[in-house]
Design a protein around this motif. Structure first.
Motif, PDB file in Angstrom:
ATOM      1  N   TRP A   1      46.183  40.632  49.451  1.00 42.51           N
ATOM      2  CA  TRP A   1      45.228  39.615  49.913  1.00 42.51           C
ATOM      3  C   TRP A   1      44.409  40.122  51.100  1.00 42.51           C
ATOM      4  CZ3 TRP A   1      45.834  37.217  54.806  1.00 42.51           C
ATOM      5  CH2 TRP A   1      44.857  36.255  55.104  1.00 42.51           C
ATOM      6  N   GLY A   2      45.063  40.832  52.048  1.00 41.33           N
ATOM      7  CA  GLY A   2      44.361  41.316  53.234  1.00 41.33           C
ATOM      8  C   GLY A   2      43.260  42.299  52.897  1.00 41.33           C
ATOM      9  N   ASP A   3      43.507  43.191  51.920  1.00 45.58           N
ATOM     10  CA  ASP A   3      42.473  44.149  51.530  1.00 45.58           C
ATOM     11  C   ASP A   3      41.232  43.443  50.995  1.00 45.58           C
ATOM     12  OD1 ASP A   3      44.162  46.153  52.287  1.00 45.58           O
ATOM     13  OD2 ASP A   3      44.896  46.576  50.254  1.00 45.58           O
ATOM     14  N   ARG A   4      41.425  42.476  50.136  1.00 41.88           N
ATOM     15  CA  ARG A   4      40.271  41.760  49.575  1.00 41.88           C
ATOM     16  C   ARG A   4      39.643  40.823  50.599  1.00 41.88           C
ATOM     17  NH1 ARG A   4      43.721  43.398  46.164  1.00 41.88           N
ATOM     18  NH2 ARG A   4      43.177  44.000  44.021  1.00 41.88           N
ATOM     19  N   TYR A   5      40.447  40.298  51.494  1.00 40.14           N
ATOM     20  CA  TYR A   5      39.926  39.414  52.549  1.00 40.14           C
ATOM     21  C   TYR A   5      38.977  40.175  53.475  1.00 40.14           C
ATOM     22  CZ  TYR A   5      40.082  36.163  56.514  1.00 40.14           C
ATOM     23  OH  TYR A   5      39.758  35.314  57.535  1.00 40.14           O
ATOM     24  N   LEU A   6      39.347  41.403  53.834  1.00 43.73           N
ATOM     25  CA  LEU A   6      38.467  42.220  54.669  1.00 43.73           C
ATOM     26  C   LEU A   6      37.262  42.709  53.887  1.00 43.73           C
ATOM     27  CD1 LEU A   6      41.098  44.365  56.627  1.00 43.73           C
ATOM     28  CD2 LEU A   6      39.838  42.370  57.440  1.00 43.73           C
ATOM     29  N   ARG A   7      37.471  42.993  52.592  1.00 43.27           N
ATOM     30  CA  ARG A   7      36.363  43.465  51.766  1.00 43.27           C
ATOM     31  C   ARG A   7      35.275  42.405  51.637  1.00 43.27           C
ATOM     32  NH1 ARG A   7      38.348  45.106  46.085  1.00 43.27           N
ATOM     33  NH2 ARG A   7      39.863  46.189  47.428  1.00 43.27           N
ATOM     34  N   LEU A   8      35.660  41.143  51.679  1.00 45.07           N
ATOM     35  CA  LEU A   8      34.703  40.031  51.596  1.00 45.07           C
ATOM     36  C   LEU A   8      34.256  39.556  52.975  1.00 45.07           C
ATOM     37  CD1 LEU A   8      36.417  37.945  48.755  1.00 45.07           C
ATOM     38  CD2 LEU A   8      34.394  39.400  48.563  1.00 45.07           C
ATOM     39  N   ASN A   9      34.449  40.415  54.015  1.00 39.79           N
ATOM     40  CA  ASN A   9      34.059  40.045  55.385  1.00 39.79           C
ATOM     41  C   ASN A   9      34.711  38.736  55.823  1.00 39.79           C
ATOM     42  OD1 ASN A   9      32.408  42.303  55.775  1.00 39.79           O
ATOM     43  ND2 ASN A   9      30.675  41.291  54.780  1.00 39.79           N
TER      44      ASN A   9
ATOM     45  N   ASN B   1      36.147  33.500  51.729  1.00 42.79           N
ATOM     46  CA  ASN B   1      37.118  32.904  50.814  1.00 42.79           C
ATOM     47  C   ASN B   1      37.179  33.696  49.511  1.00 42.79           C
ATOM     48  OD1 ASN B   1      37.668  30.812  52.632  1.00 42.79           O
ATOM     49  ND2 ASN B   1      35.942  29.598  51.870  1.00 42.79           N
ATOM     50  N   LEU B   2      38.387  33.896  49.018  1.00 46.06           N
ATOM     51  CA  LEU B   2      38.573  34.599  47.760  1.00 46.06           C
ATOM     52  C   LEU B   2      38.271  33.672  46.591  1.00 46.06           C
ATOM     53  CD1 LEU B   2      40.192  36.418  49.791  1.00 46.06           C
ATOM     54  CD2 LEU B   2      41.693  36.983  47.863  1.00 46.06           C
ATOM     55  N   ARG B   3      37.671  34.234  45.550  1.00 47.04           N
ATOM     56  CA  ARG B   3      37.403  33.471  44.335  1.00 47.04           C
ATOM     57  C   ARG B   3      38.581  33.579  43.371  1.00 47.04           C
ATOM     58  NH1 ARG B   3      31.951  36.681  43.349  1.00 47.04           N
ATOM     59  NH2 ARG B   3      33.462  38.273  43.997  1.00 47.04           N
TER      60      ARG B   3
ATOM     61  N   VAL C   1      44.867  39.712  43.048  1.00 48.87           N
ATOM     62  CA  VAL C   1      45.978  39.722  43.997  1.00 48.87           C
ATOM     63  C   VAL C   1      47.301  39.518  43.259  1.00 48.87           C
ATOM     64  CG1 VAL C   1      47.022  38.480  45.925  1.00 48.87           C
ATOM     65  CG2 VAL C   1      44.573  38.968  45.945  1.00 48.87           C
ATOM     66  N   ALA C   2      47.314  38.570  42.331  1.00 51.22           N
ATOM     67  CA  ALA C   2      48.538  38.321  41.566  1.00 51.22           C
ATOM     68  C   ALA C   2      48.929  39.539  40.738  1.00 51.22           C
ATOM     69  CB  ALA C   2      48.341  37.100  40.666  1.00 51.22           C
ATOM     70  N   ASP C   3      47.952  40.203  40.127  1.00 52.82           N
ATOM     71  CA  ASP C   3      48.256  41.400  39.338  1.00 52.82           C
ATOM     72  C   ASP C   3      48.820  42.505  40.226  1.00 52.82           C
ATOM     73  OD1 ASP C   3      47.333  40.065  37.125  1.00 52.82           O
ATOM     74  OD2 ASP C   3      45.312  40.951  37.224  1.00 52.82           O
ATOM     75  N   ALA C   4      48.258  42.633  41.441  1.00 49.59           N
ATOM     76  CA  ALA C   4      48.762  43.659  42.356  1.00 49.59           C
ATOM     77  C   ALA C   4      50.191  43.360  42.789  1.00 49.59           C
ATOM     78  CB  ALA C   4      47.847  43.760  43.580  1.00 49.59           C
ATOM     79  N   VAL C   5      50.491  42.089  43.044  1.00 49.92           N
ATOM     80  CA  VAL C   5      51.852  41.713  43.441  1.00 49.92           C
ATOM     81  C   VAL C   5      52.823  41.950  42.298  1.00 49.92           C
ATOM     82  CG1 VAL C   5      53.316  39.789  44.139  1.00 49.92           C
ATOM     83  CG2 VAL C   5      51.061  40.070  45.171  1.00 49.92           C
TER      84      VAL C   5
ATOM     85  N   CYS D   1      50.043  32.582  44.374  1.00 47.35           N
ATOM     86  CA  CYS D   1      49.647  33.492  45.458  1.00 47.35           C
ATOM     87  C   CYS D   1      48.813  32.765  46.502  1.00 47.35           C
ATOM     88  CB  CYS D   1      48.869  34.678  44.882  1.00 47.35           C
ATOM     89  SG  CYS D   1      49.873  35.790  43.863  1.00 47.35           S
ATOM     90  N   LYS D   2      47.887  31.925  46.051  1.00 52.01           N
ATOM     91  CA  LYS D   2      47.053  31.180  46.994  1.00 52.01           C
ATOM     92  C   LYS D   2      47.895  30.206  47.816  1.00 52.01           C
ATOM     93  CE  LYS D   2      42.845  28.396  47.238  1.00 52.01           C
ATOM     94  NZ  LYS D   2      43.415  27.402  48.158  1.00 52.01           N
TER      95      LYS D   2
END
Length: 243
Positions: free
Chosen positions: A38-46, A49-51, A58-62, A78-79
């Motif tokens: 989640w943190g990687d995508r959260y930073l990637r989206l500045n 909010n994640l879609r 994120v779920a697939d990665a977990v 996950c959310k």
């Protein structure tokens, strides 16, 4: 009459395979994997909010990091887990430091006071346009339907370019010459003014010296006259006594 006891129902049947665990139960390893994904995508989206697609990733990665036979995590789970971790973080932050919660430092770096360290600074790009390109710009020429005239058009364009550069260089030289002449005139006026001032000062000095000399001569003449008068007076006094 025989009374048979009622059949016992398995209370763990809903847990999946009789494991006795809830499907939304999170282990420490799964939670750590969730925070990283989640943190990687959260930073990637500045820090936006994640879609739904992001939560599915994120779920697939977990799920890919989990070992053994465990129920797979969904995007909704996950959310919800991240929301729970955020609430836990706020609770831990209100307590006196340091926090003993193992995920405090990582979540604090993402949403806490240290989050500004990870912000990306906007890059500034400067574009420098050379001015010489405008001097060498080719003038527009009428298109000809004959291919044989292309060489002549090229020669004409070259001549125009040479003339443009020559005119620009000549104008620059003329401007430079005007500036030099103007500077020379100003310098000449300043020097002339200085010479006039020096002449005036010299004239005043000479007049002052002349006045001093004239006064000195008058004082000498007056002194000599006084001495002559004194001598005559003494001589008359002596001659009167003898008679």
């Amino acid at each position: 009459m025989n009374l048979r006891p009622p059949p016992h129902h398995n209370i763990h049947s809903s847990g999946g395979g009789g494991s006795g665990r809830r499907e939304d139960c999170w282990s420490e390893g799964a939670t750590a994997a969730l925070i990283e994904a989640w943190g990687d995508r959260y930073l990637r989206l500045n820090r936006g909010n994640l879609r739904q697609k992001d939560w599915q990733e994120v779920a697939d990665a977990v799920n890919s990091r989990q070992t053994g036979v465990k129920p797979r995590k969904t995007d909704v789970q996950c959310k919800n887990r991240i929301d729970t971790l955020k609430k836990k973080y706020k609770l831990e932050r209100s307590k006196p430091p340091p926090s003993k919660w193992p995920f405090f430092s990582r979540i604090d770096s993402l949403i806490g006071g240290n989050a500004s360290v990870y912000k990306k600074h906007p890059s500034v790009t400067f574009t420098i346009k050379p001015k010489t390109a405008s001097l060498l710009k080719e003038p527009k020429s009428t298109e000809s339907s004959f291919d044989d005239d292309d060489g002549d058009d090229d020669e004409v364009r070259k001549e125009h370019r040479v003339e443009d550069v020559g005119l620009s260089d000549g104008a620059a030289c003329r401007e430079l010459a005007r500036a030099i002449l103007k500077f020379g005139e100003i310098y000449e006026r300043i020097e002339s003014s200085k010479q006039q001032q020096m002449m005036e000062l010299e004239k005043q000095r000479m007049e002052f010296t002349k006045d001093l000399e004239f006064q000195r001569m008058n004082m000498l003449v007056d002194a000599q006259l006084e001495m002559e008068k004194s001598k005559r007076q003494k001589h008359l006094n002596r001659s009167g006594k003898k008679q």
